[in-house]
Design an enzyme around this catalytic site. Structure first.
Site, mmCIF file in Angstrom:
data_model
loop_
_atom_site.group_PDB
_atom_site.id
_atom_site.type_symbol
_atom_site.label_atom_id
_atom_site.label_comp_id
_atom_site.label_asym_id
_atom_site.label_seq_id
_atom_site.Cartn_x
_atom_site.Cartn_y
_atom_site.Cartn_z
ATOM 1 N N LEU A 182 0.705 29.149 -10.173
ATOM 2 C CA LEU A 182 0.550 27.999 -9.280
ATOM 3 C C LEU A 182 1.478 28.106 -8.066
ATOM 4 O O LEU A 182 2.655 28.443 -8.213
ATOM 5 C CB LEU A 182 0.886 26.721 -10.063
ATOM 6 N N HIS A 195 11.294 5.828 -6.842
ATOM 7 C CA HIS A 195 11.221 7.230 -6.398
ATOM 8 C C HIS A 195 11.670 8.161 -7.524
ATOM 9 O O HIS A 195 11.053 9.204 -7.759
ATOM 10 C CB HIS A 195 12.101 7.451 -5.162
ATOM 11 N N ARG A 223 -6.163 5.535 3.380
ATOM 12 C CA ARG A 223 -6.001 6.143 4.703
ATOM 13 C C ARG A 223 -5.333 7.502 4.536
ATOM 14 O O ARG A 223 -4.794 7.819 3.477
ATOM 15 C CB ARG A 223 -5.205 5.225 5.632
ATOM 16 N N ASP A 237 1.988 7.720 -3.410
ATOM 17 C CA ASP A 237 2.303 6.403 -2.864
ATOM 18 C C ASP A 237 2.427 5.350 -3.971
ATOM 19 O O ASP A 237 1.758 5.439 -4.996
ATOM 20 C CB ASP A 237 1.193 5.996 -1.877
ATOM 21 N N TRP A 284 11.278 8.939 8.113
ATOM 22 C CA TRP A 284 12.659 8.995 8.616
ATOM 23 C C TRP A 284 13.132 7.641 9.119
ATOM 24 O O TRP A 284 14.327 7.376 9.175
ATOM 25 C CB TRP A 284 12.803 10.032 9.735
HETATM 26 C C1 IPE Z 1 5.863 6.782 -1.752
HETATM 27 O O1 IPE Z 1 6.163 5.519 -2.232
HETATM 28 C C2 IPE Z 1 7.050 7.699 -1.692
HETATM 29 C C3 IPE Z 1 7.532 8.040 -0.336
HETATM 30 C C4 IPE Z 1 6.953 7.739 0.794
HETATM 31 C C5 IPE Z 1 8.777 8.782 -0.274
HETATM 32 P P1 IPE Z 1 6.488 4.339 -1.237
HETATM 33 O O2 IPE Z 1 7.954 4.331 -1.014
HETATM 34 O O3 IPE Z 1 5.663 4.444 0.001
HETATM 35 O O4 IPE Z 1 6.064 3.069 -2.093
HETATM 36 P P2 IPE Z 1 5.404 1.708 -1.595
HETATM 37 O O5 IPE Z 1 4.262 2.065 -0.696
HETATM 38 O O6 IPE Z 1 6.469 0.957 -0.867
HETATM 39 O O7 IPE Z 1 4.970 1.023 -2.837
HETATM 40 MG MG MG Z 2 3.915 3.586 0.658
#
Ligand code: IPE
Ligand code: MG
Length: 222
Positions: free
Chosen positions: A113, A19, A175, A2, A51
């Site tokens: 792994l 990402h 969470r 996250d 999604w």
């Molecule tokens: C996590 O990063 C990656 C995915 C859920 C694909 P986020 O996209 O949730 O990043 P924040 O929470 O907005 O910073």
């Molecule tokens: Mg997030």
């Protein structure tokens, strides 16, 4: 994994930039896992709930996944990594499914792994599909079949994979967000403020050190 979006925002870039940067953290964690003989590493890459993000973010993530799966083939071969993807396949694009299946097949005999990408996954979805399969099995048998915890575990999408010892969540959120709900019954949790694209081997090491100091009693007294 996250914090990609917030990381990108800090640099004044689009969410997808975060990402893409997160892929480097995946590489670092896999390397660490291989170097330290970790048997299973599962990464929550995309939830059922994800999604409903904007269409361009969803398609960007699917493209990133497609590219990464094919690019990492060689790494899997060199490092004896078994690659698995777990989640609701019915929602994934056909080209991605094809790439996943090819690489899963290619690496099926690898004994190092096991790298598991949880994709289009949610804990409630997993429990529900297990219950549906059980009901279908009962219907086919024409009677109520016996069911215990082990049996139910074998109906989950993670069948054959041990329950996680340690769950790490980055970016300061505390969470479970519909991750492996059944499987995490006795998992140790570790939270860190580090955003996923900044997460590196030393961060993983710190999490494991914290885990190593804990006493796991599984509801018993010593
Ligand atoms: C996590 O990063 C990656 C995915 C859920 C694909 P986020 O996209 O949730 O990043 P924040 O929470 O907005 O910073
Ligand atoms: Mg997030």
């Amino acid at each position: 994994m996250d914090g990609n979006g917030r990381w990108a925002k800090q640099q004044g870039r689009r969410r997808l930039f975060g990402h893409n940067a997160g892929a480097e953290s995946v590489r670092a964690c896999c390397e660490y896992a291989v170097e330290h003989g970790i048997r299973y590493l599962s990464l929550f890459a995309f939830s059922e709930e994800n999604w409903s993000r904007p269409e361009d973010e969803v398609s960007g993530l699917m493209k990133l996944m497609f590219k990464s799966v094919l690019e990492e083939r060689e790494t899997f071969r060199k490092n004896n990594i078994r690659f698995r993807v777990i989640g609701d396949r019915s929602r994934l694009p056909a080209d991605l499914l094809q790439a996943i299946d090819a690489v899963q097949q290619e690496t099926a005999g690898h004994t190092g792994l096991t790298l598991i990408i949880m994709l289009s996954y949610s804990g409630k979805w997993d429990i529900l599909q297990a219950a549906q399969r059980y009901a279908a099995d009962c219907l086919a048998a024409g009677r109520q079949l016996p069911l215990d915890e082990t049996g139910f575990g074998n109906l989950l999408a993670t069948a054959g994979i041990p329950d996680p010892d340690l769950m790490i969540r980055t970016s300061g959120e505390q969470r479970i967000s519909n991750y492996m709900l059944w499987q995490c019954a006795y998992t140790e949790f570790y939270y860190t403020p580090v955003l996923w694209p900044d997460f590196r081997k030393n961060d993983l090491e710190q999490a494991i050190q914290s885990y190593n100091q804990r006493e796991r009693r599984y509801g018993k007294v010593e």
